[in-house]
Enzyme design. Sequence first.
Site, PDB file in Angstrom:
ATOM      1  N   ASP A  22       0.834  -1.215   0.000  1.00  0.00           N
ATOM      2  CA  ASP A  22       0.000   0.000   0.000  1.00  0.00           C
ATOM      3  C   ASP A  22       0.864   1.259   0.000  1.00  0.00           C
ATOM      4  O   ASP A  22       1.987   1.253   0.508  1.00  0.00           O
ATOM      5  CB  ASP A  22      -0.902  -0.026   1.250  1.00  0.00           C
ATOM      6  CG  ASP A  22      -2.069   0.939   1.118  1.00  0.00           C
ATOM      7  OD1 ASP A  22      -2.349   1.410  -0.005  1.00  0.00           O
ATOM      8  OD2 ASP A  22      -2.708   1.221   2.150  1.00  0.00           O
ATOM      9  N   GLY A  23       0.313   2.328  -0.574  1.00  0.00           N
ATOM     10  CA  GLY A  23       0.979   3.626  -0.520  1.00  0.00           C
ATOM     11  C   GLY A  23       1.482   4.153  -1.853  1.00  0.00           C
ATOM     12  O   GLY A  23       2.167   5.191  -1.884  1.00  0.00           O
ATOM     13  N   ASN A  24       1.145   3.480  -2.953  1.00  0.00           N
ATOM     14  CA  ASN A  24       1.614   3.954  -4.264  1.00  0.00           C
ATOM     15  C   ASN A  24       1.088   5.358  -4.577  1.00  0.00           C
ATOM     16  O   ASN A  24       1.812   6.206  -5.091  1.00  0.00           O
ATOM     17  CB  ASN A  24       1.120   3.022  -5.382  1.00  0.00           C
ATOM     18  CG  ASN A  24       1.713   1.635  -5.290  1.00  0.00           C
ATOM     19  OD1 ASN A  24       2.628   1.405  -4.507  1.00  0.00           O
ATOM     20  ND2 ASN A  24       1.187   0.715  -6.070  1.00  0.00           N
ATOM     21  N   TRP A  27       2.805   8.001  -2.522  1.00  0.00           N
ATOM     22  CA  TRP A  27       4.186   8.166  -2.989  1.00  0.00           C
ATOM     23  C   TRP A  27       4.205   9.130  -4.177  1.00  0.00           C
ATOM     24  O   TRP A  27       5.028  10.042  -4.237  1.00  0.00           O
ATOM     25  CB  TRP A  27       4.744   6.800  -3.405  1.00  0.00           C
ATOM     26  CG  TRP A  27       6.180   6.813  -3.827  1.00  0.00           C
ATOM     27  CD1 TRP A  27       7.275   6.573  -3.049  1.00  0.00           C
ATOM     28  CD2 TRP A  27       6.682   7.081  -5.152  1.00  0.00           C
ATOM     29  NE1 TRP A  27       8.429   6.677  -3.796  1.00  0.00           N
ATOM     30  CE2 TRP A  27       8.085   6.989  -5.090  1.00  0.00           C
ATOM     31  CE3 TRP A  27       6.081   7.392  -6.369  1.00  0.00           C
ATOM     32  CZ2 TRP A  27       8.910   7.190  -6.203  1.00  0.00           C
ATOM     33  CZ3 TRP A  27       6.889   7.607  -7.485  1.00  0.00           C
ATOM     34  CH2 TRP A  27       8.290   7.505  -7.392  1.00  0.00           C
ATOM     35  N   ARG A  35      -0.969   9.363  -9.976  1.00  0.00           N
ATOM     36  CA  ARG A  35      -0.970   8.107  -9.210  1.00  0.00           C
ATOM     37  C   ARG A  35      -0.315   6.960  -9.982  1.00  0.00           C
ATOM     38  O   ARG A  35       0.363   6.112  -9.397  1.00  0.00           O
ATOM     39  CB  ARG A  35      -2.396   7.725  -8.812  1.00  0.00           C
ATOM     40  CG  ARG A  35      -3.023   8.691  -7.812  1.00  0.00           C
ATOM     41  CD  ARG A  35      -4.468   8.291  -7.525  1.00  0.00           C
ATOM     42  NE  ARG A  35      -4.564   6.980  -6.923  1.00  0.00           N
ATOM     43  CZ  ARG A  35      -4.424   6.747  -5.614  1.00  0.00           C
ATOM     44  NH1 ARG A  35      -4.227   7.731  -4.783  1.00  0.00           N
ATOM     45  NH2 ARG A  35      -4.511   5.518  -5.151  1.00  0.00           N
ATOM     46  N   HIS A  39       2.144   3.647  -9.063  1.00  0.00           N
ATOM     47  CA  HIS A  39       1.890   2.233  -9.358  1.00  0.00           C
ATOM     48  C   HIS A  39       3.051   1.627 -10.143  1.00  0.00           C
ATOM     49  O   HIS A  39       3.422   0.475  -9.933  1.00  0.00           O
ATOM     50  CB  HIS A  39       0.578   2.079 -10.135  1.00  0.00           C
ATOM     51  CG  HIS A  39      -0.641   2.447  -9.329  1.00  0.00           C
ATOM     52  ND1 HIS A  39      -0.823   2.017  -8.027  1.00  0.00           N
ATOM     53  CD2 HIS A  39      -1.729   3.211  -9.622  1.00  0.00           C
ATOM     54  CE1 HIS A  39      -1.983   2.491  -7.577  1.00  0.00           C
ATOM     55  NE2 HIS A  39      -2.542   3.231  -8.509  1.00  0.00           N
ATOM     56  N   SER A  68     -10.904  -6.644  -4.544  1.00  0.00           N
ATOM     57  CA  SER A  68     -12.236  -6.628  -5.179  1.00  0.00           C
ATOM     58  C   SER A  68     -12.876  -5.250  -5.010  1.00  0.00           C
ATOM     59  O   SER A  68     -13.738  -4.869  -5.788  1.00  0.00           O
ATOM     60  CB  SER A  68     -13.119  -7.739  -4.607  1.00  0.00           C
ATOM     61  OG  SER A  68     -13.034  -7.783  -3.208  1.00  0.00           O
ATOM     62  N   GLU A  69     -12.432  -4.500  -4.009  1.00  0.00           N
ATOM     63  CA  GLU A  69     -12.959  -3.144  -3.795  1.00  0.00           C
ATOM     64  C   GLU A  69     -12.247  -2.105  -4.663  1.00  0.00           C
ATOM     65  O   GLU A  69     -12.773  -1.016  -4.891  1.00  0.00           O
ATOM     66  CB  GLU A  69     -12.832  -2.755  -2.312  1.00  0.00           C
ATOM     67  CG  GLU A  69     -13.776  -3.511  -1.383  1.00  0.00           C
ATOM     68  CD  GLU A  69     -13.422  -4.980  -1.213  1.00  0.00           C
ATOM     69  OE1 GLU A  69     -12.211  -5.316  -1.238  1.00  0.00           O
ATOM     70  OE2 GLU A  69     -14.338  -5.820  -1.083  1.00  0.00           O
ATOM     71  N   TRP A  71     -11.962  -2.049  -7.708  1.00  0.00           N
ATOM     72  CA  TRP A  71     -12.735  -1.782  -8.937  1.00  0.00           C
ATOM     73  C   TRP A  71     -13.505  -0.476  -8.818  1.00  0.00           C
ATOM     74  O   TRP A  71     -13.947   0.084  -9.814  1.00  0.00           O
ATOM     75  CB  TRP A  71     -13.715  -2.925  -9.218  1.00  0.00           C
ATOM     76  CG  TRP A  71     -13.062  -4.207  -9.643  1.00  0.00           C
ATOM     77  CD1 TRP A  71     -13.011  -5.377  -8.924  1.00  0.00           C
ATOM     78  CD2 TRP A  71     -12.391  -4.485 -10.879  1.00  0.00           C
ATOM     79  NE1 TRP A  71     -12.344  -6.344  -9.625  1.00  0.00           N
ATOM     80  CE2 TRP A  71     -11.949  -5.828 -10.840  1.00  0.00           C
ATOM     81  CE3 TRP A  71     -12.098  -3.719 -12.017  1.00  0.00           C
ATOM     82  CZ2 TRP A  71     -11.244  -6.422 -11.886  1.00  0.00           C
ATOM     83  CZ3 TRP A  71     -11.408  -4.320 -13.067  1.00  0.00           C
ATOM     84  CH2 TRP A  71     -10.985  -5.653 -12.988  1.00  0.00           C
ATOM     85  N   LEU A 133      10.303 -20.883  -4.581  1.00  0.00           N
ATOM     86  CA  LEU A 133       9.345 -19.950  -3.974  1.00  0.00           C
ATOM     87  C   LEU A 133       8.046 -20.017  -4.750  1.00  0.00           C
ATOM     88  O   LEU A 133       8.056 -20.045  -5.982  1.00  0.00           O
ATOM     89  CB  LEU A 133       9.917 -18.520  -4.056  1.00  0.00           C
ATOM     90  CG  LEU A 133       8.987 -17.368  -3.643  1.00  0.00           C
ATOM     91  CD1 LEU A 133       8.786 -17.350  -2.122  1.00  0.00           C
ATOM     92  CD2 LEU A 133       9.553 -16.017  -4.085  1.00  0.00           C
ATOM     93  N   GLU A 209       1.218 -13.138  12.385  1.00  0.00           N
ATOM     94  CA  GLU A 209       1.787 -11.994  13.108  1.00  0.00           C
ATOM     95  C   GLU A 209       1.703 -10.783  12.179  1.00  0.00           C
ATOM     96  O   GLU A 209       2.079 -10.860  11.012  1.00  0.00           O
ATOM     97  CB  GLU A 209       3.248 -12.271  13.482  1.00  0.00           C
ATOM     98  CG  GLU A 209       3.433 -13.388  14.485  1.00  0.00           C
ATOM     99  CD  GLU A 209       2.794 -13.072  15.841  1.00  0.00           C
ATOM    100  OE1 GLU A 209       2.695 -11.879  16.203  1.00  0.00           O
ATOM    101  OE2 GLU A 209       2.398 -14.028  16.547  1.00  0.00           O
TER     102      GLU A 209
HETATM  103  C1  IPE Z   1      -5.481  -2.736  -0.121  1.00  0.00           C
HETATM  104  O1  IPE Z   1      -5.151  -1.382  -0.198  1.00  0.00           O
HETATM  105  C2  IPE Z   1      -5.426  -3.369  -1.476  1.00  0.00           C
HETATM  106  C3  IPE Z   1      -4.101  -3.478  -2.064  1.00  0.00           C
HETATM  107  C4  IPE Z   1      -2.976  -3.106  -1.529  1.00  0.00           C
HETATM  108  C5  IPE Z   1      -4.047  -4.081  -3.365  1.00  0.00           C
HETATM  109  P1  IPE Z   1      -6.262  -0.238  -0.322  1.00  0.00           P
HETATM  110  O2  IPE Z   1      -5.510   1.031  -0.463  1.00  0.00           O
HETATM  111  O3  IPE Z   1      -7.227  -0.568  -1.395  1.00  0.00           O
HETATM  112  O4  IPE Z   1      -7.004  -0.336   1.085  1.00  0.00           O
HETATM  113  P2  IPE Z   1      -7.830   0.745   1.891  1.00  0.00           P
HETATM  114  O5  IPE Z   1      -8.845   1.311   0.938  1.00  0.00           O
HETATM  115  O6  IPE Z   1      -6.861   1.800   2.347  1.00  0.00           O
HETATM  116  O7  IPE Z   1      -8.409   0.003   3.045  1.00  0.00           O
HETATM  117  C1  IPE Z   2      -1.688   0.342  -3.368  1.00  0.00           C
HETATM  118  O1  IPE Z   2      -1.485   1.702  -3.394  1.00  0.00           O
HETATM  119  C2  IPE Z   2      -1.968  -0.214  -4.742  1.00  0.00           C
HETATM  120  C3  IPE Z   2      -3.376  -0.604  -4.962  1.00  0.00           C
HETATM  121  C4  IPE Z   2      -4.301  -0.590  -4.054  1.00  0.00           C
HETATM  122  C5  IPE Z   2      -3.738  -1.012  -6.296  1.00  0.00           C
HETATM  123  P1  IPE Z   2      -2.672   2.743  -3.324  1.00  0.00           P
HETATM  124  O2  IPE Z   2      -3.077   3.110  -4.702  1.00  0.00           O
HETATM  125  O3  IPE Z   2      -3.771   2.241  -2.449  1.00  0.00           O
HETATM  126  O4  IPE Z   2      -1.935   3.965  -2.618  1.00  0.00           O
HETATM  127  P2  IPE Z   2      -2.536   4.963  -1.545  1.00  0.00           P
HETATM  128  O5  IPE Z   2      -3.071   4.145  -0.421  1.00  0.00           O
HETATM  129  O6  IPE Z   2      -3.620   5.723  -2.258  1.00  0.00           O
HETATM  130  O7  IPE Z   2      -1.392   5.810  -1.163  1.00  0.00           O
HETATM  131 MG    MG Z   3      -4.107   2.395  -0.469  1.00  0.00          MG
END
Ligand code: IPE
Ligand code: IPE
Ligand code: MG
Length: 244
Positions: A22-24, A27, A35, A39, A68-69, A71, A133, A209
Amino acid sequence: MGVFPLAAPPPPPPAHVAIIMDGNGRWALGRGLRRIAGHKRGAEAVRTAIESALRLGISYLTLFGFSSENWKRPEAEVRDLMGLLRYYLSNEIAYLNERGVRLQVIGDRARLHPDIGALIEKGERATAAGRRLTLVIALSYGGRSEIASAARRLAERVAAGEIRPHEIDETMIAGHLETCGIPDPDLLIRTSGEKRISNFLLWQCAYAELVFIDTLWPDFTRQDFEQAVREYHGRERRYGAASG
Ligand code: IPE
Ligand code: IPE
Ligand code: MG
């Protein structure tokens, strides 16, 4: 003077590590970029995770790539993400094969474009002999939906007279999940400072954990991975038993 004690052998690595990458978006936005730039860099960090897992002797690495969310995101972002997915599924198979990595994809393939479904099948077939792996990528994946599918399949089997309701136990449910045959994650890492599961591997993470780190996924390093594993080794896993 006694003999020096032999150094304790290093603890075995966690067999299965799962990562919520998470966090793309943050970043990219933090750099004034779109965005999709996040990615792209995030996709590059996947190699860092694979190489760290290989070095640490981890047997299963599961990465949450698209939920799935997800989308629900703007059409343009979904299109960009699917484009990246196509690119990597077309170009990274040789990289996986060279390293003995087997690819397995979980999630609702019916929602993915058929050409992506075909690339996934091709990639899974081409890497099936990988033994070092198993790389599990969760795409269009949701834990609740996976459990609902398993319930549906079991109900169908009951209706067909193949099994009886009292035979349904935890092992049978686990056997109807997409992760059938894969041990439960020992360690779940989430990057970007968010402290939630976001519908990832709900059943399988019952006793994982959890390690939450602030690094945004595109900045994820081998040191981050190693530090999370060190933290895992410092935990006492009790599975409900008394402490001590
Ligand atoms: C979870 O991250 C899904 C992935 C990393 C692929 P999200 O960014 O979608 O989650 P929420 O919305 O912050 O809970
Ligand atoms: C995770 O990064 C990648 C996917 C969920 C596809 P985000 O796109 O959720 O990045 P933030 O959370 O908005 O920073
Ligand atoms: Mg995110």
